[in-house]
Design a protein around this motif. Structure first.
Motif, short mmCIF file in Angstrom:
data_model
loop_
_atom_site.label_atom_id
_atom_site.label_comp_id
_atom_site.label_asym_id
_atom_site.label_seq_id
_atom_site.Cartn_x
_atom_site.Cartn_y
_atom_site.Cartn_z
N HIS A 154 0.81 -1.23 0.00
CA HIS A 154 0.00 0.00 0.00
C HIS A 154 0.84 1.28 0.00
O HIS A 154 0.80 2.06 0.96
N PRO A 155 1.61 1.52 -1.06
CA PRO A 155 2.44 2.73 -1.09
C PRO A 155 1.63 4.02 -1.04
O PRO A 155 2.13 5.06 -0.64
N ASP A 156 0.35 3.93 -1.45
CA ASP A 156 -0.53 5.11 -1.50
C ASP A 156 -1.35 5.30 -0.23
O ASP A 156 -2.28 6.11 -0.21
N ILE A 157 -0.99 4.61 0.85
CA ILE A 157 -1.75 4.75 2.10
C ILE A 157 -1.68 6.18 2.64
O ILE A 157 -2.57 6.62 3.37
N PHE A 158 -0.67 6.92 2.26
CA PHE A 158 -0.48 8.27 2.80
C PHE A 158 -1.58 9.24 2.38
O PHE A 158 -1.69 10.34 2.94
N VAL A 159 -2.43 8.87 1.42
CA VAL A 159 -3.48 9.80 0.97
C VAL A 159 -4.66 9.83 1.92
O VAL A 159 -5.50 10.74 1.84
N THR A 160 -4.77 8.88 2.83
CA THR A 160 -6.02 8.71 3.59
C THR A 160 -6.42 9.88 4.48
O THR A 160 -7.61 10.06 4.72
N PRO A 161 -5.50 10.71 4.98
CA PRO A 161 -5.98 11.84 5.80
C PRO A 161 -6.55 13.01 4.99
O PRO A 161 -7.08 13.95 5.57
N PHE A 162 -6.44 12.93 3.66
CA PHE A 162 -6.78 14.09 2.84
C PHE A 162 -8.11 13.91 2.12
O PHE A 162 -8.51 12.79 1.79
N ARG A 163 -8.76 15.02 1.84
CA ARG A 163 -10.03 14.98 1.10
C ARG A 163 -9.82 15.22 -0.38
O ARG A 163 -10.70 14.93 -1.19
N THR A 164 -8.66 15.77 -0.75
CA THR A 164 -8.29 15.93 -2.15
C THR A 164 -6.82 15.53 -2.29
O THR A 164 -6.06 15.52 -1.31
N PHE A 165 -6.43 15.20 -3.51
CA PHE A 165 -5.06 14.82 -3.79
C PHE A 165 -4.26 16.10 -3.98
O PHE A 165 -4.29 16.73 -5.03
N THR A 166 -3.53 16.49 -2.95
CA THR A 166 -2.86 17.78 -2.92
C THR A 166 -1.54 17.76 -3.68
O THR A 166 -1.04 16.70 -4.08
N MET A 167 -0.93 18.93 -3.82
CA MET A 167 0.39 19.01 -4.42
C MET A 167 1.41 18.25 -3.59
O MET A 167 2.33 17.63 -4.12
N GLY A 168 1.22 18.26 -2.27
CA GLY A 168 2.10 17.48 -1.40
C GLY A 168 1.95 15.99 -1.65
O GLY A 168 2.94 15.25 -1.64
N CYS A 169 0.72 15.53 -1.88
CA CYS A 169 0.48 14.12 -2.21
C CYS A 169 1.19 13.75 -3.51
O CYS A 169 1.80 12.68 -3.62
N GLU A 170 1.08 14.63 -4.50
CA GLU A 170 1.72 14.34 -5.78
C GLU A 170 3.24 14.27 -5.63
O GLU A 170 3.89 13.39 -6.21
N GLU A 171 3.80 15.16 -4.86
CA GLU A 171 5.25 15.13 -4.64
C GLU A 171 5.68 13.81 -4.03
O GLU A 171 6.66 13.19 -4.47
N CYS A 172 4.95 13.36 -3.00
CA CYS A 172 5.29 12.09 -2.34
C CYS A 172 5.12 10.92 -3.30
O CYS A 172 5.95 10.00 -3.34
N ALA A 173 4.05 10.94 -4.07
CA ALA A 173 3.80 9.87 -5.03
C ALA A 173 4.95 9.76 -6.03
O ALA A 173 5.43 8.66 -6.34
#
Length: 260
Positions: A154-173
């Motif tokens: 589950h590399p994408d588990i870090f998205v769960t606290p967010f309601r939208t896929f933020t720029m920070g989420c994209e950077e981590c991805a």
């Protein structure tokens, strides 16, 4: 296409999974599976975490049980013995020992928490700051760089606290996918949440996350599909079609057998 394997399977020893070990094997067989890997949350000597991972004293019981099932069902299904582990620098040598001394076949990297002198800390919680998902990403990549792990859960588990896929989420991805490409380590499309949402009300994002896997398609990586089974029933209730649709839509390369 049919998913006929699962290498991400837990046991009751972790404290939040249910069912006897043999019941998971029987449920997998009922779904026509050919490969089943047990990968319970790793037991850590000297650092108990009740309800999250089993006590270290259960190590022998776990190994003996899975090895016994290997022999019993050898003509029907290939069973593998593994663990799901966080990257904890202090336990890297212990992980190596699990593989060499205790003949653990594979380890998967599932980063949930870190610890310090005050104890364990979850990376993710509601409205968590960017610094937490950045630390998750930093630690995940350090774990990938050890060469100890067969793939990343589950590399994408870090998205769960967010309601939208933020720029920070994209950077981590992008950092995670770039590391996976560089290190030739597969990523897992984890379906555990597709069962969990049936029983919970989630306000944030869930995984598998469409935006993450869209980004992953831009890199040369391989993927597994994981049920993240915490009950035998998971094998018949997880949404395999969702994973297969992501794979087809984003032209991802699916692995079907365990690369140790």
């Amino acid at each position: 296409m049919k998913i006929d394997y699962c290498f991400h399977t837990h046991t009751y020893r972790c404290g939040h999974a249910f069912g006897e070990d043999a019941s998971f094997v029987q449920a997998a067989l009922a779904q026509g599976m050919k490969e089943l890997g047990f990968s319970d949350h790793v037991f850590l000597p000297g650092r108990p975490q009740p309800g999250i991972r089993g006590d270290y004293q259960l190590l022998g019981d776990y190994i003996n049980s899975i090895n016994s099932l290997k022999k019993k069902y050898a003509k029907e299904i290939n069973i593998h013995l593994g663990f799901e582990c966080e990257y904890f620098p202090e336990y890297v040598e212990y992980y190596r020992e699990l593989k060499s001394k205790h003949h653990i076949e594979y380890l998967i990297l599932g980063q949930h928490c870190f610890y310090d002198k005050e104890g364990f800390h979850w990376y993710l919680y509601e409205n968590c700051p960017y610094e937490r998902i950045k630390r998750y990403t930093d630690d995940l990549i350090k774990g990938m760089e050890t060469g100890l792990f067969s793939y990343v859960a589950h590399p994408d588990i870090f998205v769960t606290p967010f309601r939208t896929f933020t720029m920070g989420c994209e950077e981590c991805a992008r950092r995670i996918c770039k590391a996976a490409e560089r290190l030739h380590i597969p990523l897992e499309i984890n379906l555990g949440m597709t069962v969990a949402v049936l029983f919970n009300d989630y306000n944030g994002l869930t995984y598998p996350n469409e935006d993450f896997w869209r980004i992953a398609s831009e890199y040369k990586i391989e993927v597994y599909v994981g049920a993240d089974a915490h009950r035998p029933e998971y094998f018949r209730t997880v949404d395999y079609e969702r994973a297969l649709n992501l794979i087809e839509k984003h032209h991802l390369k699916l692995l079907t057998r365990l690369k140790k």
